[in-house]
Design a protein around this motif. Structure first.
Motif, PDB file in Angstrom:
ATOM      1  N   UNK A 141       0.852  -1.199   0.000  1.00  0.00           N
ATOM      2  CA  UNK A 141       0.000   0.000   0.000  1.00  0.00           C
ATOM      3  C   UNK A 141       0.881   1.241   0.000  1.00  0.00           C
ATOM      4  N   UNK A 142       1.910   1.236   0.828  1.00  0.00           N
ATOM      5  CA  UNK A 142       2.833   2.371   0.877  1.00  0.00           C
ATOM      6  C   UNK A 142       3.526   2.606  -0.451  1.00  0.00           C
ATOM      7  N   UNK A 143       4.024   1.546  -1.068  1.00  0.00           N
ATOM      8  CA  UNK A 143       4.720   1.694  -2.350  1.00  0.00           C
ATOM      9  C   UNK A 143       3.762   2.125  -3.455  1.00  0.00           C
TER      10      UNK A 143
ATOM     11  N   UNK B  53       0.788   4.373 -18.842  1.00  0.00           N
ATOM     12  CA  UNK B  53      -0.154   3.279 -18.593  1.00  0.00           C
ATOM     13  C   UNK B  53       0.458   2.249 -17.656  1.00  0.00           C
ATOM     14  N   UNK B  54       1.709   1.899 -17.900  1.00  0.00           N
ATOM     15  CA  UNK B  54       2.383   0.919 -17.053  1.00  0.00           C
ATOM     16  C   UNK B  54       2.598   1.454 -15.636  1.00  0.00           C
ATOM     17  N   UNK B  55       2.850   2.751 -15.517  1.00  0.00           N
ATOM     18  CA  UNK B  55       2.997   3.364 -14.191  1.00  0.00           C
ATOM     19  C   UNK B  55       1.691   3.264 -13.410  1.00  0.00           C
ATOM     20  N   UNK B  56       0.601   3.539 -14.078  1.00  0.00           N
ATOM     21  CA  UNK B  56      -0.717   3.451 -13.424  1.00  0.00           C
ATOM     22  C   UNK B  56      -1.012   2.009 -13.030  1.00  0.00           C
ATOM     23  N   UNK B  57      -0.767   1.068 -13.947  1.00  0.00           N
ATOM     24  CA  UNK B  57      -1.044  -0.338 -13.657  1.00  0.00           C
ATOM     25  C   UNK B  57      -0.185  -0.861 -12.505  1.00  0.00           C
ATOM     26  N   UNK B  58       1.092  -0.499 -12.500  1.00  0.00           N
ATOM     27  CA  UNK B  58       1.977  -0.949 -11.413  1.00  0.00           C
ATOM     28  C   UNK B  58       1.533  -0.349 -10.084  1.00  0.00           C
ATOM     29  N   UNK B  59       1.218   0.942 -10.080  1.00  0.00           N
ATOM     30  CA  UNK B  59       0.758   1.591  -8.855  1.00  0.00           C
ATOM     31  C   UNK B  59      -0.526   0.977  -8.330  1.00  0.00           C
ATOM     32  N   UNK B  60      -1.465   0.704  -9.236  1.00  0.00           N
ATOM     33  CA  UNK B  60      -2.723   0.080  -8.821  1.00  0.00           C
ATOM     34  C   UNK B  60      -2.512  -1.344  -8.335  1.00  0.00           C
TER      35      UNK B  60
ATOM     36  N   UNK C  98      -4.498 -11.144  -5.797  1.00  0.00           N
ATOM     37  CA  UNK C  98      -3.590 -10.144  -5.237  1.00  0.00           C
ATOM     38  C   UNK C  98      -2.149 -10.646  -5.277  1.00  0.00           C
ATOM     39  N   UNK C  99      -1.941 -11.901  -4.907  1.00  0.00           N
ATOM     40  CA  UNK C  99      -0.588 -12.466  -4.886  1.00  0.00           C
ATOM     41  C   UNK C  99       0.028 -12.467  -6.281  1.00  0.00           C
ATOM     42  N   UNK C 100      -0.725 -12.878  -7.273  1.00  0.00           N
ATOM     43  CA  UNK C 100      -0.206 -12.909  -8.646  1.00  0.00           C
ATOM     44  C   UNK C 100       0.142 -11.498  -9.120  1.00  0.00           C
ATOM     45  N   UNK C 101      -0.700 -10.528  -8.812  1.00  0.00           N
ATOM     46  CA  UNK C 101      -0.413  -9.141  -9.205  1.00  0.00           C
ATOM     47  C   UNK C 101       0.871  -8.647  -8.546  1.00  0.00           C
ATOM     48  N   UNK C 102       1.036  -8.921  -7.268  1.00  0.00           N
ATOM     49  CA  UNK C 102       2.219  -8.454  -6.538  1.00  0.00           C
ATOM     50  C   UNK C 102       3.483  -9.168  -6.999  1.00  0.00           C
ATOM     51  N   UNK C 103       3.382 -10.453  -7.246  1.00  0.00           N
ATOM     52  CA  UNK C 103       4.522 -11.199  -7.773  1.00  0.00           C
ATOM     53  C   UNK C 103       4.916 -10.646  -9.139  1.00  0.00           C
TER      54      UNK C 103
END
Length: 135
Positions: free
Chosen positions: A18-20, A51-58, A76-81
């Protein structure tokens, strides 16, 4: 006790992400906001950078929230990995292993925690368990 351990892993991982994510999306905690993060991605050759910045942040921000709640934990785990793999490959790998040199040590630890939660599940103290949607 295992369920308490899984809760602690989810809380720690969620708070970190969340912080990152907030740094990237909103400029919180001295972060670059989308514009600054997109500029960095552009310099790395990532396209389309904004677009990639937004996707990574989200992925980080929402993934962290989902981890804390223990809701849709595999997603959530797959997105974070995925975010950590990209960060390692585009930024940290060239710096070696240790975080003190900008290496991938921290990213690997975060991805390992997310992978553990992916294969084990969120535990009894989670919305996944309460709603009966996953293990």
């Amino acid at each position: 006790m295992i369920d308490v351990g899984l809760l602690v892993l989810r809380l720690v991982l969620g708070v970190i992400f969340i912080g990152h994510g907030a740094q990237k999306l909103f400029g919180s905690f001295g972060g670059p906001r989308i514009s600054g993060f997109a500029k960095m991605l552009e310099q790395l050759g990532v396209k389309p950078a904004k677009t990639m910045a937004i996707l990574a942040g989200l992925a980080e921000f929402v993934g962290g929230i989902l981890m804390i709640l223990g809701f849709l934990t595999p997603l959530a785990a797959v997105a974070l990995i995925g975010v950590m793999i990209v960060a390692v490959l585009t930024v940290h790998l060239k710096n070696g292993f240790f975080n003190t040199n900008g290496g991938y040590e921290f990213n690997l630890a975060l991805a390992g925690i997310a992978f553990t939660l992916l294969i084990v599940g969120a535990g009894a103290y989670s919305l996944d368990s309460f709603l009966g949607i996953f293990w």
